[in-house]
Design a protein around this motif. Structure first.
Motif, PDB file in Angstrom:
ATOM      1  N   SER A   1      24.728 -26.974  -3.215  1.00 56.18           N
ATOM      2  CA  SER A   1      25.653 -27.797  -2.469  1.00 56.18           C
ATOM      3  C   SER A   1      25.350 -29.267  -2.636  1.00 56.18           C
ATOM      4  O   SER A   1      26.200 -30.092  -2.424  1.00 56.18           O
ATOM      5  CB  SER A   1      25.562 -27.460  -1.000  1.00 56.18           C
ATOM      6  OG  SER A   1      24.263 -27.763  -0.542  1.00 56.18           O
TER       7      SER A   1
ATOM      8  N   ASP B   1      31.468 -23.256  -5.704  1.00 56.06           N
ATOM      9  CA  ASP B   1      32.580 -22.337  -5.507  1.00 56.06           C
ATOM     10  C   ASP B   1      33.757 -22.696  -6.386  1.00 56.06           C
ATOM     11  O   ASP B   1      34.634 -21.891  -6.632  1.00 56.06           O
ATOM     12  CB  ASP B   1      33.006 -22.360  -4.046  1.00 56.06           C
ATOM     13  CG  ASP B   1      33.345 -23.763  -3.613  1.00 56.06           C
ATOM     14  OD1 ASP B   1      33.148 -24.678  -4.432  1.00 56.06           O
ATOM     15  OD2 ASP B   1      33.791 -23.951  -2.481  1.00 56.06           O
TER      16      ASP B   1
ATOM     17  N   VAL C   1      27.976 -20.850  -2.637  1.00 52.57           N
ATOM     18  CA  VAL C   1      28.894 -20.385  -1.599  1.00 52.57           C
ATOM     19  C   VAL C   1      28.118 -20.045  -0.353  1.00 52.57           C
ATOM     20  O   VAL C   1      28.479 -20.430   0.759  1.00 52.57           O
ATOM     21  CB  VAL C   1      29.657 -19.148  -2.089  1.00 52.57           C
ATOM     22  CG1 VAL C   1      30.494 -18.578  -0.966  1.00 52.57           C
ATOM     23  CG2 VAL C   1      30.493 -19.539  -3.290  1.00 52.57           C
ATOM     24  N   ARG C   2      27.049 -19.375  -0.569  1.00 52.41           N
ATOM     25  CA  ARG C   2      26.240 -18.990   0.592  1.00 52.41           C
ATOM     26  C   ARG C   2      25.775 -20.228   1.331  1.00 52.41           C
ATOM     27  O   ARG C   2      25.858 -20.324   2.550  1.00 52.41           O
ATOM     28  CB  ARG C   2      25.032 -18.192   0.131  1.00 52.41           C
ATOM     29  CG  ARG C   2      25.409 -16.828  -0.433  1.00 52.41           C
ATOM     30  CD  ARG C   2      24.184 -16.131  -0.936  1.00 52.41           C
ATOM     31  NE  ARG C   2      24.508 -14.856  -1.578  1.00 52.41           N
ATOM     32  CZ  ARG C   2      23.628 -14.114  -2.210  1.00 52.41           C
ATOM     33  NH1 ARG C   2      22.368 -14.505  -2.278  1.00 52.41           N
ATOM     34  NH2 ARG C   2      23.991 -12.984  -2.777  1.00 52.41           N
TER      35      ARG C   2
ATOM     36  N   GLU D   1      26.966 -23.022   1.425  1.00 48.76           N
ATOM     37  CA  GLU D   1      28.032 -23.677   2.170  1.00 48.76           C
ATOM     38  C   GLU D   1      28.308 -22.950   3.451  1.00 48.76           C
ATOM     39  O   GLU D   1      28.477 -23.561   4.506  1.00 48.76           O
ATOM     40  CB  GLU D   1      29.302 -23.723   1.338  1.00 48.76           C
ATOM     41  CG  GLU D   1      29.257 -24.843   0.371  1.00 48.76           C
ATOM     42  CD  GLU D   1      30.634 -25.172  -0.127  1.00 48.76           C
ATOM     43  OE1 GLU D   1      31.520 -24.327   0.026  1.00 48.76           O
ATOM     44  OE2 GLU D   1      30.799 -26.249  -0.672  1.00 48.76           O
ATOM     45  N   GLU D   2      28.337 -21.690   3.324  1.00 52.57           N
ATOM     46  CA  GLU D   2      28.578 -20.932   4.538  1.00 52.57           C
ATOM     47  C   GLU D   2      27.515 -21.272   5.555  1.00 52.57           C
ATOM     48  O   GLU D   2      27.800 -21.526   6.719  1.00 52.57           O
ATOM     49  CB  GLU D   2      28.545 -19.446   4.230  1.00 52.57           C
ATOM     50  CG  GLU D   2      29.723 -19.027   3.353  1.00 52.57           C
ATOM     51  CD  GLU D   2      29.618 -17.586   2.986  1.00 52.57           C
ATOM     52  OE1 GLU D   2      28.571 -16.973   3.294  1.00 52.57           O
ATOM     53  OE2 GLU D   2      30.567 -17.060   2.377  1.00 52.57           O
TER      54      GLU D   2
ATOM     55  N   GLY E   1      27.944 -24.426   7.109  1.00 50.92           N
ATOM     56  CA  GLY E   1      28.941 -24.423   8.174  1.00 50.92           C
ATOM     57  C   GLY E   1      28.280 -24.265   9.519  1.00 50.92           C
ATOM     58  O   GLY E   1      28.785 -24.694  10.539  1.00 50.92           O
ATOM     59  N   ASN E   2      27.122 -23.733   9.484  1.00 53.55           N
ATOM     60  CA  ASN E   2      26.449 -23.480  10.755  1.00 53.55           C
ATOM     61  C   ASN E   2      25.967 -24.764  11.378  1.00 53.55           C
ATOM     62  O   ASN E   2      25.946 -25.809  10.784  1.00 53.55           O
ATOM     63  CB  ASN E   2      25.281 -22.538  10.540  1.00 53.55           C
ATOM     64  CG  ASN E   2      25.786 -21.232   9.997  1.00 53.55           C
ATOM     65  OD1 ASN E   2      26.951 -20.907  10.188  1.00 53.55           O
ATOM     66  ND2 ASN E   2      24.945 -20.512   9.290  1.00 53.55           N
TER      67      ASN E   2
ATOM     68  N   ASN F   1      36.137 -23.310   1.843  1.00 50.71           N
ATOM     69  CA  ASN F   1      35.133 -23.422   2.880  1.00 50.71           C
ATOM     70  C   ASN F   1      35.123 -24.820   3.413  1.00 50.71           C
ATOM     71  O   ASN F   1      35.200 -25.065   4.592  1.00 50.71           O
ATOM     72  CB  ASN F   1      33.756 -23.088   2.326  1.00 50.71           C
ATOM     73  CG  ASN F   1      33.706 -21.645   1.933  1.00 50.71           C
ATOM     74  OD1 ASN F   1      34.554 -20.871   2.363  1.00 50.71           O
ATOM     75  ND2 ASN F   1      32.756 -21.274   1.125  1.00 50.71           N
TER      76      ASN F   1
ATOM     77  N   ASN G   1      38.188 -25.800   5.213  1.00 46.13           N
ATOM     78  CA  ASN G   1      38.238 -25.210   6.532  1.00 46.13           C
ATOM     79  C   ASN G   1      37.292 -25.937   7.446  1.00 46.13           C
ATOM     80  O   ASN G   1      37.628 -26.274   8.567  1.00 46.13           O
ATOM     81  CB  ASN G   1      37.845 -23.736   6.454  1.00 46.13           C
ATOM     82  CG  ASN G   1      38.883 -22.984   5.657  1.00 46.13           C
ATOM     83  OD1 ASN G   1      40.009 -23.437   5.532  1.00 46.13           O
ATOM     84  ND2 ASN G   1      38.516 -21.867   5.103  1.00 46.13           N
ATOM     85  N   GLU G   2      36.132 -26.154   6.909  1.00 47.08           N
ATOM     86  CA  GLU G   2      35.138 -26.827   7.726  1.00 47.08           C
ATOM     87  C   GLU G   2      35.681 -28.164   8.163  1.00 47.08           C
ATOM     88  O   GLU G   2      35.636 -28.527   9.331  1.00 47.08           O
ATOM     89  CB  GLU G   2      33.860 -27.026   6.930  1.00 47.08           C
ATOM     90  CG  GLU G   2      33.157 -25.721   6.689  1.00 47.08           C
ATOM     91  CD  GLU G   2      31.958 -25.969   5.837  1.00 47.08           C
ATOM     92  OE1 GLU G   2      31.215 -25.026   5.621  1.00 47.08           O
ATOM     93  OE2 GLU G   2      31.764 -27.110   5.410  1.00 47.08           O
TER      94      GLU G   2
END
Length: 933
Positions: A587, A618, A636-637, A639-640, A643-644, A882, A885-886
């Motif tokens: 990222s 991604d 991707v992970r 990023e997910e 998001g946290n 992602n 959305n974020e």
DNA sequence: GAGTTTGAAACT
DNA sequence: CAGTTTCAAACTC
């Protein structure tokens, strides 16, 4: 010289036009007209500019469509005003301290540029004027932006300062206030006229070059006027900075160069005068440009915003301008043999000796006495232009070409160069030099505040700066460096590889004439070097027109074609992929478009991600990705994960840290400026790999950073810092050239961000502009116009405003902090959740750059998307869901963004503003907010 | 150094 | 927008 009368008229007209274009047309006009009237005495000085303005007015739309070209053409002529404007504007916009520096730097830069410009102008005035005219037509703002752009060096810094507020009304109000302030200034100027300032200026010119003197004489009227205006500034400056005796010279030179007192005024005034004054000064200075600038100052955010937009465009323009300007400037500098050499160097690769000579010349010019440099450094003024000035205005000018280099080029180079850590040290001398140079040039342009840093860097940078020299320098030095570097592998590869020992790219094109993106050089926004083995190469200064046209064509198809491919991800959080400690988080930085590898598994340089030392994201379509820098999946992970909240927290921490870094290490900017930066960071990280020393990468040959590219560069720059890895790399760089970094750091980050934003905006804005026929004012006018009509426009405005303000703030070191704070806060507010962005102002840029669309835009995705369509990324364009959305989630919505913008704007003024002007700024702000509301 | 592979850029 | 072609770099021998 040319025709004061005409100039005057033009100035008035230009100012009016510019104002109109930039801001609400009708209202602005009246204020501008008043301005002009008030300034009438000054006008003579402005004459040149004015004339340009006229022309510009006459020729309307082209600017946008081919701002770069225009800019290039104009560069020479515009340089003066640009420098003036920028410095002034920057100063005004920036902190007082910054102003001081800006003044000095700006003056220096101005003087140099002016001298050069004049020299060139003499021969080219006509053509230049024409060119200018064309440009001007685009829009007053556009002009400003162009000027700014032309001033690459200054611009960078200035650019940061300039962010346009879409709200014309506010701007109008501001203008009015500015007018009053201007009138006040006029009074002052007339009084102070500070003969001293004039004399000093004159002396400087004389010292600089007999030609300059002649020009000055010819411009005696201007000088007188200038004397009137500038003196105050100069005086004030001198008062502020006695040390800056050089400043005086600078002021003088600038005033002379600009010929227009206005410019000088702007430069000087900003420092002394409160914002309003500064604004007025700027206005006066640039006349046409100034008009817009003035708005900046007065309007503060609004003007800045527009300017910022222009800057974005200007960026690319700058490069071009620089290219052209450089030669011209060099010619003008012919006054000083060194400068002349520089000029020659520009087109023809300068030998190291030449570079040195240039440097020396620069030294002479800028601060024949060490004071100048010191002044630049010590002087608050330097910061804005310092780099260039320190770099030796003329030289600095030459730099621009190099500056133009895109991150892509840098990135590529870096990775290729493997600017490994080793490279860095070596580079510190060389790479650092190059990078610094490029970055420096950029930084110089960008952050005047950096002047100090530049000082340190300046010397090394000076060499680096000489853009023309870059090639030769690079080649020669590169050889040396290579030897030094011991990057034998690289060398071997280098031969076969596209990267020179210098780190500069070199191509081997056979069918494309180096005018397609296939050509790394062309794609990087740089001219092909002698070391290139290309056939039928047209990517050379001789074919500048062709190059520009091609670039435009390509950009028309894909506005981001020349934008840096590597963008730092919002999530800076470094992640050790494990393979190499170096590996960045997927990222942290990523390829804008992502790769499409199918057979290389992203483990070879076929993969652009891998080549850039960044992990796949991604956005990649790769199959069987095994990118050692980060696999797509990991990305991707991550990023997910990002998001946290952890991400948020991290981002916050990062942001704080980054702010600190930025404030203290803005230096990065320089590097970052170099497109290389972003790549660098990766490369640096990769450097572990030690594959390449990036050293050269830098830009020696940059000629035309596309607006997009420029911004991207900036973004990349910003990005680099953000990412931890980047920060690390930055640290490395900093260590190597801490000074430089430090210097540049001031507000550059902001600038970069802003620029990035601008770029993105500009790119989109350009598209919008194209749609709207914004030719005149790609940024603002269009924005403003569109804003009224389209929500998109408003969004842009808002966005631009946010960024822009920050920029202005960033200009001043202190501002940078403020700016960041303010800008950041706004962003944060907007994004709120967007930790990614928040963490680093840079991240913002990154975010924007990544998608090619600012986060804000993303928020307003709908409109943006439309714009994006044109974006090169189209296929992949859709930003990572992602993120989107974020972002969306983070930001309540477009409405908020607007509010944000408003807030940001409101907040910005105080930051940038000089203390004096605060009141006005506040008022403006209030107006702004009201209007927005 | 020549030839092959690769993937981006450009084109349709 | 997808598919194809072109191109030049990266890579291999």
């Amino acid at each position: 010289m040319d025709s004061p009368e005409v100039t005057v008229k033009t100035t008035a007209a230009a100012a009016g036009s510019t104002v109109q274009s930039s801001n609400s047309p009708p209202v602005q006009e009246s204020p501008f007209s008043n301005f002009l009237r008030n300034l009438s005495p000054i006008e003579p000085v402005k004459a040149q500019h004015v004339s340009q303005g006229f022309l510009g007015l006459n020729s309307p739309p082209l600017a946008f469509t081919s701002p770069r070209i225009n800019a290039l053409r104009e560069a020479s002529s515009l340089k003066r005003p640009r420098y003036h404007l920028f410095p002034c504007a920057d100063v005004s916009a920036n902190d007082d301290g910054c102003k001081k520096f800006a003044d000095c730097t700006g003056e220096l830069g101005k003087s140099d540029s002016l001298l050069d410009g004049r020299l060139v102008a003499d021969t080219q005035k006509d053509s230049d004027k024409k060119n200018f005219v064309q440009v001007q037509p685009d829009i007053s703002l556009g002009r400003v932006g162009e000027y700014l752009a032309d001033r690459m060096e200054v611009d960078c810094a200035n650019s940061t300062t300039y962010e346009v507020n879409p709200d014309l009304e506010q701007s109008v109000d501001l203008l009015q206030s500015s007018v009053s302030s201007i009138t006040y200034l006029k009074g002052r100027i007339s009084k102070s006229d500070s003969n001293n300032g004039m004399k000093i200026k004159v002396n400087a010119h004389l010292t600089l070059s007999g030609k300059a003197e002649e020009q000055l004489q010819g411009e005696s009227t201007e000088e007188q006027e200038c004397g009137a205006l500038p003196p105050d500034e100069c005086n004030t400056e001198s008062n502020f900075f006695i040390d800056l005796a050089s400043k005086k010279q600078e002021c003088d030179t600038s005033a002379q160069d600009e010929g227009s007192v206005h410019e000088g005024k702007s430069a000087c005034h900003p420092q002394l005068l409160p914002e309003p004054f500064q604004i007025a000064q700027t206005y006066e200075d640039s006349e046409g440009n100034a008009g817009t600038i003035v708005l900046h100052g007065l309007v503060g955010t609004t003007m800045h915003d527009t300017e910022a937009n222009h800057h974005q465009r200007g960026f690319s323009r700058r490069c071009l301008q620089f290219v052209e300007a450089q030669p011209k400037a060099i010619v003008s500098s012919s006054n000083s043999s060194n400068q002349a050499n520089d000029v020659t160097c520009l087109r023809a690769p300068a030998t190291p000796a030449e570079l040195e000579g240039l440097d020396s010349s620069h030294v002479d010019l800028n601060a024949t006495s060490s004071q100048r440099q010191l002044g630049n450094l010590s002087q608050p003024v330097t910061p804005l232009f310092p780099p260039r000035p320190s770099g030796k205005s003329p030289i600095t000018i030459s730099k621009p070409p190099g500056i133009g280099l895109h991150l892509n080029s840098i990135v590529n180079a870096l990775p290729k160069g493997g600017a490994a850590t080793v490279g860095i040290k070596l580079a510190s001398a060389e790479c650092g030099m190059f990078e610094n140079n490029a970055s420096v040039a950029v930084s110089s342009m960008i952050s005047e505040s950096q002047s100090i840093g530049h000082l340190n860097l300046s010397q090394p940078l000076e060499h680096h700066e000489t853009p023309p020299t870059e090639r030769k320098f690079n080649s020669e030095h590169a050889d040396n460096f290579e030897e030094l570097n011991q990057l034998s592998p690289k060398k071997k590869r280098k031969k076969s590889s596209t990267i020179d020992s210098d780190g500069c790219k070199r191509c081997n094109c056979k069918k494309t004439q180096c005018l397609k993106l296939y050509c790394d050089c062309f794609a990087a926004g740089i001219y092909c070097a002698d070391s290139c083995t290309c056939q039928g190469c047209r990517n050379r200064p001789e074919y500048e027109d062709s190059v520009l046209e091609t670039r435009q064509q390509i950009e028309s198809r894909n506005p981001l074609a020349f934008a840096p491919k590597i963008v730092q991800h919002a999530n800076d959080i470094p992640v050790n992929n494990g393979d190499d400690g170096n590996q960045l988080m997927p990222s942290s930085a990523k390829h804008k478009r992502g790769c499409n590898c199918k057979k290389s598994m992203c483990l070879k340089k076929y993969c652009e991600c891998y080549q850039a030392n960044v992990g796949c994201s991604d956005g990649c379509r790769c199959e069987g990705c095994k990118n050692s820098y980060g696999r797509k999946e990991d990305y991707v992970r991550s990023e997910e994960m990002l998001g946290n909240r952890a991400c948020k927290e991290r981002s916050e921490v990062m942001f704080d840290n980054k702010l600190e870094l930025v404030t203290s290490k803005n230096f990065l900017h320089a590097e970052f400026y170099d497109p290389h930066l972003t790549p660098l960071t990766p490369s640096l990280q990769c450097s572990d790999q030690g594959k390449d020393a990036p050293k050269s990468r830098f830009l020696s040959r940059r000629y035309v950073p596309s607006a997009d590219s420029d911004p991207t560069i900036i973004s990349s720059y910003a990005n680099t810092p953000r990412s931890q890895k980047n920060s690390d790399s930055n640290d490395m760089l900093l260590e190597t050239s801490k000074e430089i970094v430090d210097v540049d750091s001031y507000g550059q980050g902001m600038d970069y961000r802003n620029e990035d934003m601008m770029d993105q905006l500009s790119s989109r804005g350009d598209a919008l502009a194209d749609l709207c026929h914004l030719t005149p004012l790609p940024g603002f006018p269009s924005m403003a116009v569109s804003s009224s009509g389209s929500s998109k426009a408003t969004d842009w405005k808002n966005i631009s405003g946010l960024q822009l303000y920050p920029r202005s703030d960033s200009l001043s070191s202190s501002r940078s902090l403020h700016w960041r704070g303010s800008p950041v806060t706004p962003i944060t507010q907007l994004s709120g959740n967007k930790n990614k962005q928040e963490p680093d102002s840079d991240s913002r840029v990154y975010d924007i750059s990544e998608d090619g669309t600012p986060d804000i835009l993303r928020e307003e995705s709908a409109p943006i998307k439309s714009v994006k369509v044109s974006s090169p990324n189209r296929k992949r364009v859709s930003p990572p869901q992602n993120r989107v959305n974020e972002i969306r989630s983070s930001t309540s919505g477009p409405l908020k963004s607007r509010k944000f913008i408003l807030r940001a704007v409101s907040s910005f003024p105080p930051l940038t503003p000089c203390i004096d002007s605060k009141g006005s700024t506040d008022e403006n702000r209030s107006d702004f907010q009201e209007n927005k509301e």
